[in-house]
Design a protein around this motif. Structure first.
Motif, mmCIF file in Angstrom:
data_model
loop_
_atom_site.group_PDB
_atom_site.id
_atom_site.type_symbol
_atom_site.label_atom_id
_atom_site.label_comp_id
_atom_site.label_asym_id
_atom_site.label_seq_id
_atom_site.Cartn_x
_atom_site.Cartn_y
_atom_site.Cartn_z
ATOM 1 N N UNK A 1 0.850 -1.195 0.000
ATOM 2 C CA UNK A 1 0.000 0.000 0.000
ATOM 3 C C UNK A 1 0.886 1.245 0.000
ATOM 4 N N UNK A 2 0.578 2.185 -0.876
ATOM 5 C CA UNK A 2 1.324 3.436 -0.947
ATOM 6 C C UNK A 2 0.571 4.526 -0.191
ATOM 7 N N UNK A 3 1.095 4.984 0.948
ATOM 8 C CA UNK A 3 0.431 6.071 1.674
ATOM 9 C C UNK A 3 0.263 7.297 0.785
ATOM 10 N N UNK B 1 -3.192 9.589 20.492
ATOM 11 C CA UNK B 1 -3.223 10.315 19.220
ATOM 12 C C UNK B 1 -3.018 9.362 18.040
ATOM 13 N N UNK B 2 -2.128 8.382 18.234
ATOM 14 C CA UNK B 2 -1.873 7.401 17.175
ATOM 15 C C UNK B 2 -3.138 6.607 16.883
ATOM 16 N N UNK B 3 -3.834 6.187 17.948
ATOM 17 C CA UNK B 3 -5.074 5.422 17.781
ATOM 18 C C UNK B 3 -6.106 6.245 17.026
ATOM 19 N N UNK C 1 -3.774 -2.147 8.293
ATOM 20 C CA UNK C 1 -3.924 -1.449 9.578
ATOM 21 C C UNK C 1 -2.631 -1.555 10.396
ATOM 22 N N UNK C 2 -2.078 -2.773 10.472
ATOM 23 C CA UNK C 2 -0.856 -2.986 11.247
ATOM 24 C C UNK C 2 0.303 -2.180 10.675
ATOM 25 N N UNK C 3 0.393 -2.149 9.328
ATOM 26 C CA UNK C 3 1.467 -1.412 8.675
ATOM 27 C C UNK C 3 1.338 0.093 8.942
ATOM 28 N N UNK C 4 0.118 0.612 8.839
ATOM 29 C CA UNK C 4 -0.109 2.035 9.087
ATOM 30 C C UNK C 4 0.162 2.397 10.538
ATOM 31 N N UNK C 5 -0.267 1.537 11.458
ATOM 32 C CA UNK C 5 -0.025 1.821 12.874
ATOM 33 C C UNK C 5 1.466 1.882 13.165
ATOM 34 N N UNK C 6 2.212 0.951 12.580
ATOM 35 C CA UNK C 6 3.659 0.946 12.784
ATOM 36 C C UNK C 6 4.290 2.205 12.205
ATOM 37 N N UNK D 1 6.898 7.437 12.937
ATOM 38 C CA UNK D 1 6.924 8.871 12.642
ATOM 39 C C UNK D 1 6.874 9.696 13.924
ATOM 40 N N UNK D 2 6.051 9.247 14.877
ATOM 41 C CA UNK D 2 5.928 9.960 16.150
ATOM 42 C C UNK D 2 7.243 9.907 16.918
ATOM 43 N N UNK D 3 7.897 8.725 16.923
ATOM 44 C CA UNK D 3 9.162 8.580 17.656
ATOM 45 C C UNK D 3 10.278 9.396 17.022
#
Length: 237
Positions: free
Chosen positions: A139-141, A178-180, A212-217, A222-224
């Motif tokens: 998937x390409x964001x 925020x991530x959720x 979903x798992x890929x996007x969450x990661x 990005x946040x870190x």
């Protein structure tokens, strides 16, 4: 198909006798015979390289390394689109015309190294080539604007960061929350888009969970990384 079977098949296609292959490759005749009859189970790489050079195939093909299937049709379409003959493409990458035709008809699997060589001859990266023919299976964001090369570069950069101290930063409960929220918003947007599909097929539940798992990661990374960037060094421990 084993090493000996591949060599024999190519010898027949090129009309090469055992004696002639031994002579042209510089491999001792007795050594070649042992490889062809299976007596030698693990031929030396230098010996196989010499044989592969005469047969005009990459040694990876003989060894069965990184075999890729089902992209031959795309190679043929790109070659024809660029107005190249199989002979011209073969000359560009250093293999015989017949090898190109075998690749295109999927009679011969392609190693990753050879696939990259072919697509580079087209003026495309391997990833860009896959994306052009809807063979890129990730998937390409949206922020990468359908640029698979840019996304691969981003992932490579993330992998490099994983080796650094970027992930020594612990996210706060608010940041996790925020991530959720961001994830649920993105997933809701995607699920409401009826055109969302891979290779023209609607995404099933399993693929949606992987997405979903890929996007969450990605969101967590990005946040870190952002936290590392804007945290003063004296507070970074």
């Amino acid at each position: 198909m084993g090493v000996s079977d591949k060599i024999v098949r190519l010898m027949k296609k090129k009309g090469l006798s055992r004696y002639k292959l031994a002579k042209e490759s510089g491999v001792p005749y007795t050594t070649l015979i042992k490889i062809l009859d299976g007596t030698t189970k693990n031929p030396q790489i230098e010996t196989l390289s010499a044989i592969a050079d005469v047969l005009k195939v990459p040694v990876d093909y003989l060894l069965g390394r990184g075999d890729i299937y089902d992209i031959g049709w795309a190679i043929r379409e790109e070659r024809e689109e660029q107005g190249l003959t199989a002979d011209e493409l073969g000359d560009a990458i250093g293999v015989h015309e017949e090898i190109i035709l075998d690749y295109e008809s999927d009679q011969m699997p392609i190693s990753l190294a050879m696939a990259e060589k072919i697509t580079n001859a087209f003026g495309l990266s391997y990833v860009a080539f896959l994306d052009k023919y809807n063979l890129y299976d990730e998937y390409l964001p949206p922020q990468f604007e359908d640029d698979a090369d840019q996304y691969e570069a981003f992932k490579a950069a993330v992998d490099r960061d994983a080796q650094s101290d970027a992930y020594s930063y612990t996210l706060t409960p608010k940041e996790e929350h925020d991530i959720v929220k961001d994830l649920e918003r993105i997933m809701a947007d995607l699920e409401s888009n009826q055109a969302l599909a891979f290779h023209g097929e609607p995404i099933d539940d399993e693929e949606m969970e992987l997405l979903r798992a890929s996007l969450e990661n990605s969101l967590r990374i990005a946040k870190m990384v952002a936290k590392k960037k804007f945290t003063p060094k004296k507070y970074s421990k």
